[in-house]
Design a protein around this motif. Structure first.
Motif, mmCIF file in Angstrom:
data_model
loop_
_atom_site.group_PDB
_atom_site.id
_atom_site.type_symbol
_atom_site.label_atom_id
_atom_site.label_comp_id
_atom_site.label_asym_id
_atom_site.label_seq_id
_atom_site.Cartn_x
_atom_site.Cartn_y
_atom_site.Cartn_z
ATOM 1 N N GLY A 134 0.540 -0.894 -0.092
ATOM 2 C CA GLY A 134 -0.149 -0.202 -0.167
ATOM 3 C C GLY A 134 0.638 1.281 -0.009
ATOM 4 N N GLY A 135 0.203 2.361 -0.509
ATOM 5 C CA GLY A 135 0.609 3.671 -0.239
ATOM 6 C C GLY A 135 0.984 4.000 -1.653
ATOM 7 N N THR A 136 1.989 5.300 -1.199
ATOM 8 C CA THR A 136 2.537 5.416 -3.235
ATOM 9 C C THR A 136 3.744 5.448 -2.362
ATOM 10 N N THR A 137 4.825 5.511 -3.549
ATOM 11 C CA THR A 137 6.347 5.974 -3.325
ATOM 12 C C THR A 137 6.057 7.337 -2.280
ATOM 13 N N SER A 138 6.236 8.568 -3.056
ATOM 14 C CA SER A 138 6.480 9.582 -2.223
ATOM 15 C C SER A 138 6.064 9.755 -1.076
ATOM 16 N N VAL A 179 18.462 12.653 -1.521
ATOM 17 C CA VAL A 179 18.524 11.315 -3.014
ATOM 18 C C VAL A 179 17.843 10.298 -2.479
ATOM 19 N N LEU A 180 17.078 10.568 -3.395
ATOM 20 C CA LEU A 180 15.916 9.548 -3.902
ATOM 21 C C LEU A 180 15.531 7.993 -4.279
ATOM 22 N N SER A 181 16.412 7.221 -4.057
ATOM 23 C CA SER A 181 16.885 5.956 -4.762
ATOM 24 C C SER A 181 14.755 4.813 -5.055
ATOM 25 N N THR A 182 14.673 4.845 -6.444
ATOM 26 C CA THR A 182 13.406 3.786 -5.974
ATOM 27 C C THR A 182 13.529 3.561 -7.592
ATOM 28 N N THR A 183 12.873 2.257 -7.839
ATOM 29 C CA THR A 183 12.315 2.077 -9.025
ATOM 30 C C THR A 183 10.882 1.702 -9.466
ATOM 31 N N THR A 184 10.443 2.464 -8.546
ATOM 32 C CA THR A 184 8.700 2.632 -8.839
ATOM 33 C C THR A 184 8.521 3.951 -8.671
ATOM 34 N N PRO A 185 8.749 4.659 -9.130
ATOM 35 C CA PRO A 185 8.351 6.761 -9.122
ATOM 36 C C PRO A 185 7.046 6.662 -9.399
ATOM 37 N N ASP A 186 6.135 7.795 -8.629
ATOM 38 C CA ASP A 186 4.768 7.822 -8.925
ATOM 39 C C ASP A 186 4.294 8.406 -10.217
ATOM 40 N N ALA A 237 13.517 4.212 -1.022
ATOM 41 C CA ALA A 237 11.828 3.767 -1.198
ATOM 42 C C ALA A 237 10.754 3.317 -2.526
ATOM 43 N N ASP A 238 10.323 2.479 -2.226
ATOM 44 C CA ASP A 238 9.592 1.691 -3.294
ATOM 45 C C ASP A 238 8.364 0.714 -3.109
ATOM 46 N N THR A 239 6.981 0.498 -4.171
ATOM 47 C CA THR A 239 5.908 0.200 -4.424
ATOM 48 C C THR A 239 6.256 -1.155 -4.784
ATOM 49 N N LEU A 240 6.560 -2.334 -4.874
ATOM 50 C CA LEU A 240 6.809 -3.310 -5.857
ATOM 51 C C LEU A 240 5.694 -3.857 -5.855
ATOM 52 N N ASP A 261 6.234 -3.442 -0.087
ATOM 53 C CA ASP A 261 6.369 -1.969 -0.617
ATOM 54 C C ASP A 261 6.874 -1.631 0.856
ATOM 55 N N GLY A 262 8.052 -0.226 0.723
ATOM 56 C CA GLY A 262 8.495 -0.054 1.988
ATOM 57 C C GLY A 262 9.271 0.806 1.814
#
Ligand code: COA
Length: 326
Positions: free
Chosen positions: A64-68, A93-100, A153-156, A173-174
């Motif tokens: 759940g939730g959003t990456t941001s 610096v935000l590391s993510t592979t699932t941007p909003d 942050a990711d929401t896989l 997600d987390g």
């Protein structure tokens, strides 16, 4: 994999330029409220709690939730621990592979929501991304930045096919965040190794609008090899051995991968930071989640050597050897 550490890789050991001084002053995590247990998957897929627990080490995860949104929550906790106001942060610096969104970078929303100043950008090196982000942020202290938020942050769950038992049970997600402050008095990153082998792209990828596709067995095999070679290159460049490591903070993909790597590095199980039993694989978030939980549990003392090592789609890998403390 031609995991030749040194090809596109760099370790900050003897004879190499050192990274600027820095210290970790805050850490924080965020997990969505919805908990999904192995029993929940057992009820609707051809799988079992026993299979998932034995083959992966995962018992439950959060969706759940959003990456941001998760990034902001973790960052607020990290800022509080550090005693730093958001407006003091000059680098995010935000590391993510699932941007909003495709545009702009998710760090824009995080920057605005927190009220930071200065620079912000996203970085995508898949599940190795947090260590890439940490090394990047510390390197940028050389360019005059002084207080950084480094967030994974990711929401896989958004890009996972929940009908596919071979991936649905793994990804989740987390978010996790660290506050880093520039200081001449503490050498935080003693050595690092960042690399990738792009020829392995086909074994784990996700096209726009689709779900992740993965050759699990091949990823497993490559992940163990890449992580061991990357970690060994950093240990060797810094004149350290497994015996010197107080805490091993690996990417949390599969407990069997973590155990295989730790064993090859000569690290007993008690020195690994493990959270995947209750988080699943949260990609960029997994290393800061594990580090933060270890710090909260007071498993870290000033001067301890912490070995972080991750791998991910790409295939990317990244290791950093840190000295905890101020
Ligand atoms: N429940 C029950 N059976 C499952 C299952 C599940 N959730 N997922 C896969 N299986 C089945 C397979 O279909 C296969 O069945 P078959 O023999 O009838 O074809 C059998 O279990 C064995 O599959 P295999 O792929 O050999 O299992 P494994 O022991 O390698 O475990 C993974 C599968 C995915 C858990 C493991 O390969 C893995 O963790 N790989 C790395 C993944 C990873 O780290 N990805 C993220 C990178 S950042």
């Amino acid at each position: 994999m031609t995991a030749k550490q040194g090809a596109g890789a760099c370790s900050g050991g003897a004879g190499r330029p050192r990274l600027p001084g820095a210290t970790i002053t805050g850490w924080g995590t965020a997990l969505p409220d919805t908990v999904v247990t192995n029993a929940d998957f057992e009820a609707r897929l051809d799988t079992s709690d026993a299979w998932i627990a034995e083959r992966t080490g995962i018992r439950e995860r959060h969706f759940g939730g959003t990456t941001s949104g998760l990034a902001v929550e973790a960052a607020r906790r990290a800022l509080k621990v550090a005693g730093v106001e958001a407006e003091e942060i000059d680098l995010l610096v935000l590391s993510t592979t699932t941007p909003d969104k495709t545009v702009p970078a998710t760090s824009s929303a995080v920057h605005a929501e927190l009220g930071c100043r200065g620079a912000a950008f996203d970085l995508n090196a898949a599940c190795a991304g947090f260590v890439y982000a940490l090394v990047t942020a510390v390197s940028m202290f050389q360019a005059g930045f002084s207080k950084a938020l480094v967030i994974g942050a990711d929401t896989l769950s958004r890009i996972t096919d929940m009908e596919d038992r071979s991936t649905a049970v793994l990804f989740a997600d987390g978010a996790g965040a660290l506050v880093l402050e520039s200081t001449p008095d503490h050498e935080l990153v003693l050595g690092h190794d960042l690399g990738l082998d792009g020829s392995l792209l086909p074994i784990l990828y996700c096209d726009h609008g689709e779900y992740m596709k993965m050759e699990g067995k091949e990823v497993f095999r490559r992940a163990v090899r890449a992580t061991v070679e990357s970690a060994e290159s950093v240990l060797s460049a810094t004149g350290t051995t497994g015996d010197d490591i107080a805490l091993f903070v690996p990417h949390q993909a599969n407990k069997r991968i973590i155990d295989a790597v730790a064993q090859r590095l000569g690290l007993d199980e008690s020195r690994s930071a493990i959270v995947l039993d209750h988080t699943g694989n949260t990609s960029s978030a997994s290393i800061p989640l594990a580090l933060s939980e270890a710090a909260d549990a007071e498993r870290l003392n000033d001067g301890d050597l912490v070995l972080m090592s991750g791998f991910g789609a790409g295939m990317t890998w990244a290791t950093a050897l840190l000295r905890w403390g101020r």
